[in-house]
Design an enzyme around this catalytic site. Structure first.
Site, PDB file in Angstrom:
ATOM      1  N   ASP A  65       0.497  -0.923   0.330  1.00  0.00           N
ATOM      2  CA  ASP A  65      -0.125  -0.143  -0.263  1.00  0.00           C
ATOM      3  C   ASP A  65       0.645   0.937   0.304  1.00  0.00           C
ATOM      4  OD1 ASP A  65      -1.389   1.128   3.485  1.00  0.00           O
ATOM      5  OD2 ASP A  65       0.944  -0.243   2.086  1.00  0.00           O
ATOM      6  N   TYR A  67       3.259   4.691   0.367  1.00  0.00           N
ATOM      7  CA  TYR A  67       3.848   5.190   2.110  1.00  0.00           C
ATOM      8  C   TYR A  67       2.945   5.902   2.371  1.00  0.00           C
ATOM      9  CZ  TYR A  67       7.688   4.283  -0.161  1.00  0.00           C
ATOM     10  OH  TYR A  67       9.125   3.561  -1.243  1.00  0.00           O
ATOM     11  N   PHE A  78       6.210   1.367  -4.059  1.00  0.00           N
ATOM     12  CA  PHE A  78       7.728   2.580  -3.483  1.00  0.00           C
ATOM     13  C   PHE A  78       8.437   3.961  -4.539  1.00  0.00           C
ATOM     14  CE2 PHE A  78       7.780  -1.804  -4.269  1.00  0.00           C
ATOM     15  CZ  PHE A  78       7.855  -3.484  -2.914  1.00  0.00           C
ATOM     16  N   HIS A 187      11.457  -8.921   0.703  1.00  0.00           N
ATOM     17  CA  HIS A 187      11.115  -7.624   0.639  1.00  0.00           C
ATOM     18  C   HIS A 187      12.266  -6.967   0.823  1.00  0.00           C
ATOM     19  CE1 HIS A 187       9.119  -3.811   0.831  1.00  0.00           C
ATOM     20  NE2 HIS A 187       7.911  -4.403   0.966  1.00  0.00           N
TER      21      HIS A 187
END
Length: 229
Positions: A65, A67, A78, A187
């Site tokens: 989701d 920031y 990202f 991740h």
């Protein structure tokens, strides 16, 4: 319904916007944007789709989701606005990019150049409340983005799906691995980057896969100076 994604994603996604789950999500979002600070801005919710059309998409980098800090989320997984401090996950992505392809990291997190080349930077959830991670999960966004992933997977031209972390890897059930390429690892978050993200070489693997498909590889080098559009 008024068209608000100005490319070939619109006829694919428009039927979803008419469904009860999305109508419910829309009412939820209207209320959230009225009462709280929500990221990204309403105008940028569908930015990933706007900048990377369905037919142009060659690679999908799936995030979870947006920031949830000021001036960060711009509608791409990202990525952050120019001038904003690099989030730790993105800093680790740049480290792996340097290790993998020798590309020197830039000081900004504006990933539009990747999007322009066919890298769909898609979050599973497209909005979030200020300061509250995962606050818009399970409100309906996942149904829409799962549908988008499924439609890409069914396309005649194959796609490279980059899945980082457990949440992204769960989406593998939506992808036809016989016709598409899946690259997965831990991740890039500092909590997990040393448990399989560093050294995974996703960028060179992606370009090798694209060349095998007869596609132009991605030039992962970002410009040093950018203008926020």
């Amino acid at each position: 319904m008024k068209q608000f994604i100005d490319n070939d994603w619109w006829p694919i996604l428009e039927p979803e916007f008419e469904k009860p789950y999305y109508q419910k999500l829309r009412r939820f979002l209207v209320d959230e944007y009225e009462k709280y600070t929500i990221y990204p801005t309403m105008q940028r919710i569908f930015q990933a789709f706007e900048w990377t059309s369905f037919s142009q998409t060659k690679v999908v980098i799936l995030g979870q989701d947006p920031y949830h800090g000021p001036h960060q989320a711009i509608g791409l997984s990202f990525a952050v606005e120019p001038g904003v401090k690099l989030p730790p996950s993105l800093r680790n992505i740049y480290k792996e990019l340097n290790s993998d392809l020798g590309i020197e990291p830039v000081e900004h997190g504006y990933l539009k150049r990747w999007a322009d080349q066919g890298v769909l930077l898609l979050n599973s959830v497209l909005t979030v409340r200020d300061g509250v991670a995962f606050s818009h999960q399970n409100e309906g966004w996942e149904m829409l983005t799962d549908y988008a992933i499924t439609e890409l997977s069914k396309r005649t031209e194959p796609v490279v799906f980059i899945l980082w972390g457990n949440a992204a890897r769960k989406k593998i059930k939506l992808i036809d691995e016989e016709t598409n390429v899946v690259i997965q690892s831990a991740h890039p978050s500092p909590l997990s980057a040393y448990r399989g993200f560093f050294g995974s070489r996703p960028f060179s693997k992606t370009n090798i896969a694209l060349e095998a498909m007869g596609e132009t590889p991605i030039d992962w080098q970002l410009p040093e100076h950018v203008t926020f559009k």
